[in-house]
Design an enzyme around this catalytic site. Structure first.
Site, PDB file in Angstrom:
ATOM      1  N   GLN A 222      38.930  26.466  35.600  1.00 55.37           N
ATOM      2  CA  GLN A 222      38.764  27.908  35.751  1.00 55.37           C
ATOM      3  C   GLN A 222      38.307  28.547  34.442  1.00 55.37           C
ATOM      4  OE1 GLN A 222      42.724  27.919  38.543  1.00 55.37           O
ATOM      5  NE2 GLN A 222      42.201  29.903  37.708  1.00 55.37           N
ATOM      6  N   ARG A 369      48.616  32.132  41.312  1.00 56.73           N
ATOM      7  CA  ARG A 369      48.125  33.413  41.801  1.00 56.73           C
ATOM      8  C   ARG A 369      48.952  34.585  41.297  1.00 56.73           C
ATOM      9  NH1 ARG A 369      45.010  34.219  47.459  1.00 56.73           N
ATOM     10  NH2 ARG A 369      43.825  36.009  46.783  1.00 56.73           N
ATOM     11  N   CYS A 370      49.091  34.622  40.004  1.00 60.31           N
ATOM     12  CA  CYS A 370      49.763  35.744  39.401  1.00 60.31           C
ATOM     13  C   CYS A 370      49.368  35.789  37.953  1.00 60.31           C
ATOM     14  CB  CYS A 370      51.267  35.589  39.474  1.00 60.31           C
ATOM     15  SG  CYS A 370      51.833  34.252  38.459  1.00 60.31           S
ATOM     16  N   GLU A 739      45.360  38.912  42.845  1.00 63.60           N
ATOM     17  CA  GLU A 739      46.692  38.325  43.002  1.00 63.60           C
ATOM     18  C   GLU A 739      47.717  39.269  43.620  1.00 63.60           C
ATOM     19  OE1 GLU A 739      46.557  36.173  38.705  1.00 63.60           O
ATOM     20  OE2 GLU A 739      46.596  38.309  38.948  1.00 63.60           O
TER      21      GLU A 739
HETATM   22  N1  MCN Z   1      36.862  42.893  43.598  1.00 65.50           N
HETATM   23  C1  MCN Z   1      36.243  44.026  44.080  1.00 65.50           C
HETATM   24  N2  MCN Z   1      36.719  45.263  43.727  1.00 65.50           N
HETATM   25  C2  MCN Z   1      37.806  45.400  42.920  1.00 65.50           C
HETATM   26  C3  MCN Z   1      38.462  44.247  42.442  1.00 65.50           C
HETATM   27  C4  MCN Z   1      37.953  42.998  42.787  1.00 65.50           C
HETATM   28  O1  MCN Z   1      35.282  43.917  44.841  1.00 65.50           O
HETATM   29  N3  MCN Z   1      38.256  46.603  42.568  1.00 65.50           N
HETATM   30  C5  MCN Z   1      36.335  41.562  43.921  1.00 65.50           C
HETATM   31  C6  MCN Z   1      35.778  40.892  42.662  1.00 65.50           C
HETATM   32  O2  MCN Z   1      34.477  41.236  42.405  1.00 65.50           O
HETATM   33  C7  MCN Z   1      35.955  39.427  42.969  1.00 65.50           C
HETATM   34  C8  MCN Z   1      37.244  39.407  43.791  1.00 65.50           C
HETATM   35  O3  MCN Z   1      37.382  40.727  44.339  1.00 65.50           O
HETATM   36  O4  MCN Z   1      34.874  38.937  43.717  1.00 65.50           O
HETATM   37  C9  MCN Z   1      38.484  39.092  42.928  1.00 65.50           C
HETATM   38  O5  MCN Z   1      38.410  39.843  41.765  1.00 65.50           O
HETATM   39  P1  MCN Z   1      39.554  39.956  40.648  1.00 65.50           P
HETATM   40  O6  MCN Z   1      40.692  40.722  41.154  1.00 65.50           O
HETATM   41  O7  MCN Z   1      38.879  40.426  39.413  1.00 65.50           O
HETATM   42  O8  MCN Z   1      40.078  38.466  40.424  1.00 65.50           O
HETATM   43  P2  MCN Z   1      39.303  37.232  39.763  1.00 65.50           P
HETATM   44  O9  MCN Z   1      37.919  37.203  40.211  1.00 65.50           O
HETATM   45  O10 MCN Z   1      39.602  37.176  38.316  1.00 65.50           O
HETATM   46  O11 MCN Z   1      40.014  36.038  40.500  1.00 65.50           O
HETATM   47  C10 MCN Z   1      41.234  35.512  40.044  1.00 65.50           C
HETATM   48  C11 MCN Z   1      42.319  35.630  41.076  1.00 65.50           C
HETATM   49  C12 MCN Z   1      43.389  34.678  40.729  1.00 65.50           C
HETATM   50  S1  MCN Z   1      44.047  34.770  39.191  1.00 65.50           S
HETATM   51  C13 MCN Z   1      43.784  33.710  41.598  1.00 65.50           C
HETATM   52  S2  MCN Z   1      45.034  32.709  41.117  1.00 65.50           S
HETATM   53  C14 MCN Z   1      43.144  33.552  42.862  1.00 65.50           C
HETATM   54  C15 MCN Z   1      42.490  34.783  43.334  1.00 65.50           C
HETATM   55  O12 MCN Z   1      41.769  35.370  42.366  1.00 65.50           O
HETATM   56  N4  MCN Z   1      42.554  32.380  43.156  1.00 65.50           N
HETATM   57  C16 MCN Z   1      41.685  32.326  44.221  1.00 65.50           C
HETATM   58  N5  MCN Z   1      41.889  34.697  44.537  1.00 65.50           N
HETATM   59  C17 MCN Z   1      41.353  33.514  44.947  1.00 65.50           C
HETATM   60  N6  MCN Z   1      40.510  33.457  46.005  1.00 65.50           N
HETATM   61  C18 MCN Z   1      39.945  32.281  46.338  1.00 65.50           C
HETATM   62  N7  MCN Z   1      39.109  32.250  47.399  1.00 65.50           N
HETATM   63  N8  MCN Z   1      40.186  31.144  45.637  1.00 65.50           N
HETATM   64  C19 MCN Z   1      41.034  31.132  44.598  1.00 65.50           C
HETATM   65  O13 MCN Z   1      41.248  30.017  43.920  1.00 65.50           O
HETATM   66 CU1  CUM Z   2      47.741  33.343  37.965  1.00 65.30          CU
HETATM   67  S1  CUM Z   2      46.998  31.912  38.916  1.00 65.30           S
HETATM   68 MO1  CUM Z   2      45.309  32.800  38.694  1.00 65.30          MO
HETATM   69  O1  CUM Z   2      45.758  33.513  37.232  1.00 65.30           O
HETATM   70  O2  CUM Z   2      44.303  31.661  38.268  1.00 65.30           O
END
Ligand code: MCN
Ligand code: CUM
Length: 785
Positions: A222, A369-370, A739
Site C-alpha cells: 500500500q 481499516r482504521c 474507514e
Molecule cells: N472519496 C470521495 N469523496 C470523499 C472521500 C473519498 O469520492 N469525500 C473517494 C476517494 O476518491 C477514493 C475513495 O472514496 O476513491 C476512498 O477515499 P479515502 O477515504 O481517501 O481513502 P483511501 O483512498 O486513502 O483508502 C484507504 C482506506 C483504508 S485505510 C482502508 S483500510 C480500506 C478502504 O480505504 N481498504 C480498502 N477501503 C477499501 N476499499 C477497497 N475496495 N479495498 C480496500 O483494500
Molecule cells: Cu487502517 S487499515 Mo487502512 O489504514 O490501510
C-alpha cells in the site's frame, strides 16, 4: 459559450462509473501473481509449528538434494548478511528468518527457492528443524506475570514483556472531575484480534539484474515509496537503483502496509541468484502471520453529572502486540491514535494510559481499516456511551445529543490534544433518528417486550481523525506524512496524472480524474491516472488511514491549480490581453468584459507546445507536494435495530441506517461503496469474526472454515444518508471516508444487541456476538468475555 456542465465531464459530484472495473470485471487485472518474468523462480516459506521454542538445529541438506531446488535460506545465512532482523515501522525489530527462537506459530524459519512452487514446497517439507519448546505466552495477563518467560531476549535491555508504556491527558484534572461526579460509569471489554483478510494474499517478485545492478520489486504494498526507502536503508542499495511497483492490488485493508519477511527473503534470493524470484503467500500464511488488527483490552470510567453531562473519562488499554511491535503508526503516538476517543463529544477532561505487551502471537495491532488504533477508540467510546446512558437512566439518543459538540463549538480542542475543525453532529444524529423512526421504534420495542420478543436499537456516533497527517506531528520512520501529485497535460489536452498514493480497490483511477476535471475542466475520461511505480510517481506515503483524499487528493487540486495558472498566461498570449484581464470558468479562460473572446484549456495546452509566448518554458505540467494543516474530521451516525431470539441467542438485523458526513463527495457512488464495504466488515467483526489462540499458542482461525467472511446472503441491507460539512482546510472541502463505517459500525450492532438485553443485567458480551455467547449471557444474566 456557456460554462461546462461539471457533472457531464465527470467532475466533482459525478457518480462516474469506476474506470478500473473495465479490466477487473473482464479478468484483465494485473495482480502480482499474474506477472511472469523470463527465468523466474518460486519461493516458499517454512513456518514454525510452535508458538515459542528455541531452535536447536536446522538441517537443510535433504532440501538441497531435490532436483529443481536452487536455494535454501536459513536465519543464519541471513545473519551473515546482516539481514536476519529488520526494523519495523514502529522502531522495533522483527526476525526475517528465525535464528535463535521462534516467537509465534507460523513464524518464518527458512525459505526455499525452486523452479516451481511445488518443488519449493517439497523443499520446505524436507528441512528438519529441531525445537526445544518454551512456555507460550498468549495474552497480556500471562505476559506480565512475574514468572513469564522473556519473549524478546534478543533485545538488549529488555527485562520483561512490556513493549511500551504511554499516557496522554491531564491526570490531576481528571481526578478532580471524578471527585465531583454524581455517577461513575464503568466498562471493561476486549476488542478481539481480527484480520483484514484481503482476497489477494501478500506477495512479491524480486528481480535483481546483475548486469545493470538494478532491483525491481513487484509487490502488494500500500506504500511503495516507504518500501523503497526501507530497502535503500536496510539493504544499503542505492535508492535510484531500486524500483518498487505495486500493480493491481486485490484489497489491502491495512494488511499490505507492513514489511513482511517474504518480501525481504525474495529480494535477497534474487540478488544471490541473479534471477527473478516470486513469492505468493497462501491463505493460511496470510491469516496466520500477517497484519492483525485490534487485540486490545480496555477498562474505563466515565464521570457524569446527574443531568447527563460528561465531566471526564479515564481509560486504560492493554494491547497484545504479538512477538514484534510491527504496526505502522506515527512515531509520536505510541498507541496509534487511541486518544482520538471522545473527540466528537464535549467532555471536560480525560486521561489515558496504555501498555503494550509482547506475546507469542503474530505481530498484531496493525490497523485494519482504521487510522491506526482509532477503531478501538471509537468502539470503546460508543459502548461506554451506551453503558453510561443506562447508568443514568437516560434515553441513549438524548444522552448523545446533549454531549455532542455543537455546531458553534468549532474549532474545538479535545482533552487529548486534537483540533476538531468542523461538523454538524446534531443534524446527523437527528437525520439518523428520523430515518430509523426512533420514537416509534421505542414504542414498538416496549410492546414487543410484553409478548416476549426482544428488540434492540443501537446507536454509534463518532468522528474519526483521517488523513495523517500534518508533518509537524505525523511521520513514519522520520519521513513526514505529506503526499504528492504530478500532472502532465499533453498538447491535445489529454493528461496523465501520477500520484504518490496507491489504490487497493478504492477507485483512485476514477476519482482522481474527477478532481482534475473539477479544477481544469478537462473531462475525467481524458485523464489517465497512474499510481504505484516509484520510478514514475512522485514520492508519497501511500494509501492507508483514509489519507488519500485528504492528502494526495489535495495535492491533485494544488497541482491542477498550478497548471491552470500557466494556462492563464498562455490564454493571455492567445487572447492578446494582459494576464490580469483573464477570467476563469470551468474549462475556459476568457477576457474580462468580453466573454465571447476565450480559449479552452485544450487550446491553451496546444499553445504550450506550439505557440508559447517569448521566454516561456514550453510544456504544461507540474508537481505538487501537499502537507495538510490538520487532519480531516468526518462524522458518522450509525443506527441498527435488531431482534434477538431468546431461545437460541441468534440475532437478526432488522434495519441499519447510516448518515455519513465526509465533506464534499468527489464521487457519491464510490463513497457509498466504501461505506457499504465498511459496514459489511463491521457486521462481520461484531457477529462472526475473531482469531484466537489456544493455551499452546496454536492459532485458531487460519482458514476460511474458522475465520468467517460474510457473503451477500448474511449481510444486512444498509440505508445510506448524507450530510455535507465541507472540510475547512481541504482545497475541495473533502474529508476521508474509507474507514468510517468499519470504525463506527461495530458499536451500532453490538449496542443494539445489548439494548435488546437491557432488562437482564448483562452489561457486556465481547465481540463477536456469536449466538452461543448471547444465549449464555441470557441464561446467566451475566457478562460474557
Ligand atoms: N472519496 C470521495 N469523496 C470523499 C472521500 C473519498 O469520492 N469525500 C473517494 C476517494 O476518491 C477514493 C475513495 O472514496 O476513491 C476512498 O477515499 P479515502 O477515504 O481517501 O481513502 P483511501 O483512498 O486513502 O483508502 C484507504 C482506506 C483504508 S485505510 C482502508 S483500510 C480500506 C478502504 O480505504 N481498504 C480498502 N477501503 C477499501 N476499499 C477497497 N475496495 N479495498 C480496500 O483494500
Ligand atoms: Cu487502517 S487499515 Mo487502512 O489504514 O490501510
Amino acid at each position: 459559450m456557456t460554462a461546462l456542465d461539471e457533472i457531464k465531464i465527470g467532475g466533482l459530484g459525478a457518480s462516474r462509473r469506476r474506470v478500473e472495473d473495465a479490466r477487473f470485471v473482464r479478468g484483465r487485472g494485473n495482480y502480482t501473481d499474474d506477472i511472469v518474468l523470463p527465468g523466474m523462480l518460486h519461493m516458499e516459506i517454512l513456518r514454525s509449528p510452535l508458538a515459542h521454542a528455541r531452535i536447536t538445529s536446522i538441517d537443510t541438506s535433504r532440501a538441497w538434494e531435490i532436483p529443481g531446488v536452487r536455494l535454501v535460506l536459513t536465519g543464519e545465512m541471513m545473519a551473515q548478511r546482516n539481514l536476519a532482523w529488520m526494523p519495523t515501522l514502529s522502531y522495533d525489530t522483527q526476525a526475517v528468518l528465525a535464528t535463535d527462537k521462534v516467537r509465534f506459530q507460523g513464524q518464518e524459519v527458512c525459505v526455499v527457492v525452486a523452479d516451481d512452487p511445488y518443488i519449493a514446497k517439497d523443499g520446505c517439507d524436507a528441512i528438519v528443524v529441531e525445537y526445544e519448546p518454551l512456555t507460550p505466552v498468549v495474552n497480556p495477563l500471562q505476559s506480565r506475570a512475574a514468572d513469564a518467560p522473556l519473549i524478546r531476549d534478543d533485545k538488549e535491555g529488555q527485562v520483561d514483556n512490556t513493549c511500551y508504556r504511554w499516557e496522554v491527558g491531564d491526570r490531576a484534572a481528571t481526578e478532580r472531575a471524578f471527585a465531583q461526579a454524581d455517577v461513575v460509569s464503568r466498562m471493561q471489554l476486549h476488542y478481539p484480534r481480527s484480520h483484514p483478510s484481503p482476497i489477494e494474499c501478500c506477495g512479491s517478485i524480486a528481480d535483481f539484474d546483475p548486469a545493470t545492478q538494478k532491483l525491481t520489486v513487484y509487490m502488494t504494498t500500500q506504500a511503495p515509496h516507504i518500501i523503497r526507502a526501507a530497502v535503500a536503508l536496510v539493504a544499503e542499495l542505492p535508492e535510484h537503483m531500486i524500483r518498487i511497483v505495486s500493480p493491481d492490488i486485490g484489497g489491502g485493508f491495512g494488511n499490505k502496509v507492513p514489511v513482511y519477511p517474504g518480501y525481504v527473503a525474495s529480494i535477497l534470493a534474487s540478488i544471490l541468484l541473479g534471477r527473478p524470484v516470486k513469492w505468493i503467500e497462501d491463505r493460511t500464511g496470510n491469516l496466520a502471520s500477517t497484519g492483525f488488527g485490534r487485540d486490545m483490552y480496555l477498562a474505563a470510567e466515565m464521570a457524569l453529572r446527574s443531568d447527563g453531562r460528561i465531566l471526564a473519562v479515564r481509560m486504560h488499554a492493554d494491547t497484545d502486540q504479538g512477538a514484534f511491535f510491527a504496526d505502522a503508526q506515527p512515531t509520536k503516538f505510541k498507541i496509534g491514535l487511541l486518544h482520538s476517543a471522545f473527540a466528537c463529544y464535549d467532555i471536560g477532561t480525560g486521561h489515558i494510559t496504555a501498555q503494550g505487551h509482547y506475546t507469542n502471537k503474530a505481530p498484531g495491532g496493525v490497523a485494519y481499516r482504521c487510522s491506526f488504533r482509532v477503531t478501538e477508540a471509537m468502539f470503546f467510546q460508543e459502548r461506554m456511551m451506551q453503558a453510561a446512558a443506562v447508568d443514568l437512566g437516560m434515553d441513549q439518543a438524548e444522552f448523545r445529543r446533549i454531549n455532542l459538540l455543537r455546531d458553534d463549538a468549532f474549532p474545538a480542542r479535545t482533552p487529548f490534544g486534537f483540533l476538531v475543525d468542523s461538523g454538524q453532529y446534531g443534524k446527523c444524529l437527528r437525520l439518523g433518528l428520523d430515518a430509523i423512526g426512533y420514537e416509534q421504534f421505542l414504542v414498538d420495542q416496549a410492546e414487543a417486550r410484553t409478548r416476549g420478543r426482544r428488540l434492540g436499537i443501537g446507536i454509534s456516533t463518532m468522528t474519526e481523525p483521517l488523513g495523517a497527517g500534518n508533518s509537524r506531528e505525523y511521520d513514519i520512520l522520520g519521513i513526514k506524512m505529506f503526499d504528492s501529485a504530478e500532472l502532465r497535460v499533453h498538447m491535445t489536452g489529454k493528461a496523465i496524472l501520477r500520484v504518490g498514493a496507491k489504490s487497493q480497490g478504492q477507485g483512485h483511477e476514477t476519482t482522481w480524474g474527477q478532481i482534475v476535471a473539477h479544477e481544469l475542466g478537462i473531462p475525467a475520461a481524458d485523464v489517465i491516472v497512474e499510481e504505484g511505480d516509484t520510478d514514475t510517481a512522485p514520492f508519497g506515503m501511500g494509501t492507508y488511514a483514509s489519507r488519500s483524499t485528504p492528502v494526495a487528493g489535495a495535492a491533485i487540486s494544488m497541482v491542477a491549480r498550478k497548471v491552470r495558472a500557466k494556462a492563464r498566461k498562455l490564454a493571455a498570449h492567445l487572447l492578446e490581453c494582459s494576464e490580469e484581464d483573464v477570467e476563469w470558468e470551468l474549462g475556459r479562460l476568457y477576457v474580462r468584459g468580453a466573454p465571447h473572446r476565450g480559449a479552452t484549456i485544450q487550446e491553451c495546452a496546444m499553445a504550450a507546445y506550439s505557440n508559447m509566448p517569448d521566454g516561456m518554458e514550453p510544456g504544461l505540467e507540474n508537481v505538487a507536494y501537499y502537507d495538510p494543516p490538520n487532519l480531516t474530521w468526518p462524522f458518522a451516525c450509525y443506527i441498527a435495530t435488531v431482534e434477538v431470539d431468546p431461545e437460541t441467542g441468534v440475532w437478526d438485523v432488522l434495519r441499519f441506517v447510516a448518515v455519513d458526513d465526509c465533506g464534499v463527495r468527489i464521487n457519491p457512488m464510490v463513497v457509498e461503496g466504501q461505506i457499504m464495504g465498511g459496514l459489511t466488515e463491521a457486521y462481520a467483526m461484531s457477529s462472526m469474526q475473531f482469531q484466537t489462540y489456544d493455551a499452546e499458542g496454536n492459532m485458531v482461525g487460519s482458514n476460511y472454515m474458522d475465520y468467517l467472511l460474510p457473503t451477500a446472503w448474511e449481510t444486512p441491507g444498509f440505508e445510506l444518508h448524507e450530510v455535507v460539512t465541507p472540510c475547512p482546510h481541504h482545497p475541495i472541502g473533502a474529508k476521508g471516508v474509507g474507514e468510517c463505517a468499519a470504525v463506527g459500525g461495530p458499536a451500532a450492532f453490538v449496542n443494539a444487541v445489548h439494548d435488546a438485553l437491557s432488562d437482564t443485567g448483562v452489561r457486556n458480551i465481547d465481540m463477536p456476538l456469536l449466538p452461543d455467547r448471547v444465549w449464555q449471557a441470557l441464561q446467566d444474566g451475566r457478562d460474557v468475555s
